[in-house]
Design a protein around this motif. Structure first.
Motif, PDB file in Angstrom:
ATOM      1  N   VAL A  69     -13.531   1.843 -16.746  1.00 31.87           N
ATOM      2  CA  VAL A  69     -13.093   1.122 -15.557  1.00 31.87           C
ATOM      3  C   VAL A  69     -13.515   1.923 -14.327  1.00 31.87           C
ATOM      4  CG1 VAL A  69     -11.103   0.188 -16.786  1.00 31.87           C
ATOM      5  CG2 VAL A  69     -10.823   2.237 -15.416  1.00 31.87           C
ATOM      6  N   TRP A  70     -13.548   1.243 -13.200  1.00 33.76           N
ATOM      7  CA  TRP A  70     -13.718   1.952 -11.941  1.00 33.76           C
ATOM      8  C   TRP A  70     -12.885   1.245 -10.876  1.00 33.76           C
ATOM      9  CZ3 TRP A  70     -15.616  -0.185  -7.437  1.00 33.76           C
ATOM     10  CH2 TRP A  70     -16.343  -1.374  -7.568  1.00 33.76           C
ATOM     11  N   LYS A  71     -12.534   1.998  -9.848  1.00 33.87           N
ATOM     12  CA  LYS A  71     -11.699   1.448  -8.785  1.00 33.87           C
ATOM     13  C   LYS A  71     -12.055   2.083  -7.448  1.00 33.87           C
ATOM     14  CE  LYS A  71      -7.512   2.840  -8.264  1.00 33.87           C
ATOM     15  NZ  LYS A  71      -6.065   3.124  -8.467  1.00 33.87           N
ATOM     16  N   GLY A  72     -11.785   1.351  -6.399  1.00 32.43           N
ATOM     17  CA  GLY A  72     -11.907   1.865  -5.044  1.00 32.43           C
ATOM     18  C   GLY A  72     -10.626   1.570  -4.287  1.00 32.43           C
ATOM     19  N   PHE A  73     -10.246   2.439  -3.366  1.00 34.02           N
ATOM     20  CA  PHE A  73      -9.003   2.218  -2.616  1.00 34.02           C
ATOM     21  C   PHE A  73      -9.113   2.777  -1.206  1.00 34.02           C
ATOM     22  CE2 PHE A  73      -8.623   6.133  -5.048  1.00 34.02           C
ATOM     23  CZ  PHE A  73      -8.174   7.054  -4.118  1.00 34.02           C
ATOM     24  N   VAL A  74      -8.377   2.168  -0.298  1.00 40.11           N
ATOM     25  CA  VAL A  74      -8.211   2.665   1.068  1.00 40.11           C
ATOM     26  C   VAL A  74      -6.723   2.627   1.358  1.00 40.11           C
ATOM     27  CG1 VAL A  74     -10.482   1.960   1.880  1.00 40.11           C
ATOM     28  CG2 VAL A  74      -8.572   0.370   2.068  1.00 40.11           C
ATOM     29  N   GLY A  75      -6.249   3.572   2.149  1.00 42.40           N
ATOM     30  CA  GLY A  75      -4.818   3.613   2.416  1.00 42.40           C
ATOM     31  C   GLY A  75      -4.481   4.286   3.722  1.00 42.40           C
ATOM     32  N   TYR A  76      -3.217   4.204   4.037  1.00 43.51           N
ATOM     33  CA  TYR A  76      -2.693   4.896   5.222  1.00 43.51           C
ATOM     34  C   TYR A  76      -1.368   5.547   4.854  1.00 43.51           C
ATOM     35  CZ  TYR A  76      -1.427   6.055   9.979  1.00 43.51           C
ATOM     36  OH  TYR A  76      -1.092   6.749  11.109  1.00 43.51           O
ATOM     37  N   GLN A  77      -1.259   6.846   5.128  1.00 41.02           N
ATOM     38  CA  GLN A  77      -0.024   7.581   4.878  1.00 41.02           C
ATOM     39  C   GLN A  77       0.796   7.609   6.162  1.00 41.02           C
ATOM     40  OE1 GLN A  77       0.013  11.189   2.403  1.00 41.02           O
ATOM     41  NE2 GLN A  77       0.972  12.243   4.132  1.00 41.02           N
ATOM     42  N   PHE A  78       2.000   7.026   6.107  1.00 40.43           N
ATOM     43  CA  PHE A  78       2.866   6.958   7.284  1.00 40.43           C
ATOM     44  C   PHE A  78       3.558   8.295   7.541  1.00 40.43           C
ATOM     45  CE2 PHE A  78       2.738   2.678   5.429  1.00 40.43           C
ATOM     46  CZ  PHE A  78       2.208   1.988   6.511  1.00 40.43           C
ATOM     47  N   ASN A  79       3.904   8.985   6.467  1.00 38.70           N
ATOM     48  CA  ASN A  79       4.500  10.311   6.547  1.00 38.70           C
ATOM     49  C   ASN A  79       4.349  10.965   5.177  1.00 38.70           C
ATOM     50  OD1 ASN A  79       6.815   9.451   4.890  1.00 38.70           O
ATOM     51  ND2 ASN A  79       7.450   8.332   6.723  1.00 38.70           N
ATOM     52  N   ARG A  80       5.025  12.080   4.938  1.00 37.29           N
ATOM     53  CA  ARG A  80       4.844  12.808   3.684  1.00 37.29           C
ATOM     54  C   ARG A  80       5.310  12.025   2.465  1.00 37.29           C
ATOM     55  NH1 ARG A  80       8.056  17.992   3.848  1.00 37.29           N
ATOM     56  NH2 ARG A  80       6.768  18.521   2.037  1.00 37.29           N
ATOM     57  N   TYR A  81       6.149  11.005   2.681  1.00 44.10           N
ATOM     58  CA  TYR A  81       6.813  10.339   1.564  1.00 44.10           C
ATOM     59  C   TYR A  81       6.364   8.901   1.306  1.00 44.10           C
ATOM     60  CZ  TYR A  81       9.851  14.264   2.577  1.00 44.10           C
ATOM     61  OH  TYR A  81      10.325  15.534   2.821  1.00 44.10           O
ATOM     62  N   LEU A  82       5.639   8.291   2.218  1.00 40.63           N
ATOM     63  CA  LEU A  82       5.329   6.874   2.078  1.00 40.63           C
ATOM     64  C   LEU A  82       3.912   6.566   2.543  1.00 40.63           C
ATOM     65  CD1 LEU A  82       6.509   4.068   1.352  1.00 40.63           C
ATOM     66  CD2 LEU A  82       7.111   3.834   3.772  1.00 40.63           C
ATOM     67  N   ALA A  83       3.203   5.792   1.724  1.00 42.25           N
ATOM     68  CA  ALA A  83       1.863   5.328   2.066  1.00 42.25           C
ATOM     69  C   ALA A  83       1.701   3.896   1.581  1.00 42.25           C
ATOM     70  CB  ALA A  83       0.803   6.231   1.442  1.00 42.25           C
ATOM     71  N   ALA A  84       0.669   3.227   2.070  1.00 39.59           N
ATOM     72  CA  ALA A  84       0.315   1.882   1.612  1.00 39.59           C
ATOM     73  C   ALA A  84      -1.174   1.866   1.314  1.00 39.59           C
ATOM     74  CB  ALA A  84       0.659   0.842   2.668  1.00 39.59           C
ATOM     75  N   GLU A  85      -1.538   1.151   0.253  1.00 45.67           N
ATOM     76  CA  GLU A  85      -2.933   1.123  -0.179  1.00 45.67           C
ATOM     77  C   GLU A  85      -3.398  -0.298  -0.460  1.00 45.67           C
ATOM     78  OE1 GLU A  85      -2.982   5.350  -2.658  1.00 45.67           O
ATOM     79  OE2 GLU A  85      -3.499   3.478  -3.672  1.00 45.67           O
ATOM     80  N   ALA A  86      -4.686  -0.534  -0.242  1.00 48.17           N
ATOM     81  CA  ALA A  86      -5.364  -1.724  -0.738  1.00 48.17           C
ATOM     82  C   ALA A  86      -6.398  -1.244  -1.750  1.00 48.17           C
ATOM     83  CB  ALA A  86      -6.028  -2.484   0.404  1.00 48.17           C
ATOM     84  N   PHE A  87      -6.644  -2.031  -2.790  1.00 50.18           N
ATOM     85  CA  PHE A  87      -7.523  -1.557  -3.848  1.00 50.18           C
ATOM     86  C   PHE A  87      -8.303  -2.706  -4.474  1.00 50.18           C
ATOM     87  CE2 PHE A  87      -3.472  -2.639  -5.793  1.00 50.18           C
ATOM     88  CZ  PHE A  87      -3.855  -3.424  -6.863  1.00 50.18           C
ATOM     89  N   TYR A  88      -9.401  -2.318  -5.117  1.00 48.45           N
ATOM     90  CA  TYR A  88     -10.152  -3.219  -5.983  1.00 48.45           C
ATOM     91  C   TYR A  88     -10.437  -2.462  -7.267  1.00 48.45           C
ATOM     92  CZ  TYR A  88     -13.824  -5.912  -8.173  1.00 48.45           C
ATOM     93  OH  TYR A  88     -14.557  -6.610  -9.090  1.00 48.45           O
ATOM     94  N   ALA A  89     -10.269  -3.105  -8.418  1.00 46.11           N
ATOM     95  CA  ALA A  89     -10.494  -2.448  -9.701  1.00 46.11           C
ATOM     96  C   ALA A  89     -11.283  -3.349 -10.634  1.00 46.11           C
ATOM     97  CB  ALA A  89      -9.168  -2.057 -10.348  1.00 46.11           C
ATOM     98  N   ASP A  90     -12.341  -2.799 -11.207  1.00 45.90           N
ATOM     99  CA  ASP A  90     -13.049  -3.435 -12.316  1.00 45.90           C
ATOM    100  C   ASP A  90     -12.415  -2.884 -13.583  1.00 45.90           C
ATOM    101  OD1 ASP A  90     -14.779  -3.984 -14.436  1.00 45.90           O
ATOM    102  OD2 ASP A  90     -16.536  -4.014 -13.144  1.00 45.90           O
ATOM    103  N   LEU A  91     -11.713  -3.724 -14.332  1.00 46.40           N
ATOM    104  CA  LEU A  91     -10.879  -3.270 -15.432  1.00 46.40           C
ATOM    105  C   LEU A  91     -11.588  -3.255 -16.782  1.00 46.40           C
ATOM    106  CD1 LEU A  91      -7.659  -5.129 -14.317  1.00 46.40           C
ATOM    107  CD2 LEU A  91      -8.213  -2.717 -13.995  1.00 46.40           C
ATOM    108  N   GLY A  92     -12.873  -3.457 -16.766  1.00 44.31           N
ATOM    109  CA  GLY A  92     -13.635  -3.350 -17.999  1.00 44.31           C
ATOM    110  C   GLY A  92     -13.574  -4.600 -18.847  1.00 44.31           C
TER     111      GLY A  92
END
Length: 200
Positions: A69-92
């Motif tokens: 499989v392979w995946k790509g992701f982009v995200g933003y970390q709001f602080n040390r404890y919380l982040a949000a991500e968008a992703f795409y994954a080819d699951l094989g």
């Protein structure tokens, strides 16, 4: 006002206050990031489940579910404890091998978003857990010969969740993680990936 109503309001208020406290934590660790990774997948279901997933008429086949499989992701970390991500994954690919030598391939992919809860142990080591949802699609191609299957594509919108650990070598990040793509009760794909990315 009933006790149940009071408890509901109290629980909702507590949740909102906790979320606000997390988002209001010191912002010196805010940053965007992106990454790409690869690994392998494993199907959690048996062949009868897969047969139900593709609405087949027979389960007279073997399931080969080991694939890259392979995946790509982009995200933003709001602080040390919380982040949000968008992703795409080819699951094989999951391959169904009929007794007559024919086969059918189920190739899956997913795109979605997750909330990531982090617990920084040190400045360079951060375990995390994530929960989100993905729009997924499974393409069914092939021919099972004498096995009576009605082959058709499948898609949906379902949960994704996982755990992992991130190693920070500022600005480079390295991850190892496990994720489950919960398409439905008949088709659940587990992935184990290693990723590298950049923070900026």
């Amino acid at each position: 006002m009933s006790i149940r109503t009071l408890l509901t309001v109290s629980l909702a208020s507590t949740s909102l206050l906790a979320t606000n406290a997390i988002l209001a934590a010191p912002g010196d660790d805010q940053h965007a990031y992106f990454g790409i990774g690869t690994g392998f997948s494993s199907l959690e279901n048996d062949r009868d489940d897969v047969d139900d997933f593709i609405e087949g008429g027979s389960s007279d086949f073997d399931v080969d579910d080991d694939d890259n499989v392979w995946k790509g992701f982009v995200g933003y970390q709001f602080n040390r404890y919380l982040a949000a991500e968008a992703f795409y994954a080819d699951l094989g690919r999951v391959q169904l091998r009929g007794n007559d030598g024919a086969n059918t391939d189920l190739e899956s992919s997913a795109a979605g978003a997750s909330l990531v809860g982090q617990l920084p142990v040190t400045s360079w080591f951060t375990p995390f857990a994530k929960v989100g949802a993905a729009q997924w699609e499974t393409d069914v191609d092939g021919n099972l010969g004498d096995v009576n299957l009605d082959l058709q594509d499948n898609d949906g919108f379902d949960p994704v969740y996982g755990v992992g650990a991130q190693f920070n070598f500022d600005p480079v990040l390295v991850r190892a993680e496990y994720e489950r793509y919960d398409f439905d009760s008949d088709f659940q794909i587990d992935t184990f990936t290693a990723s590298v990315g950049m923070r900026f």
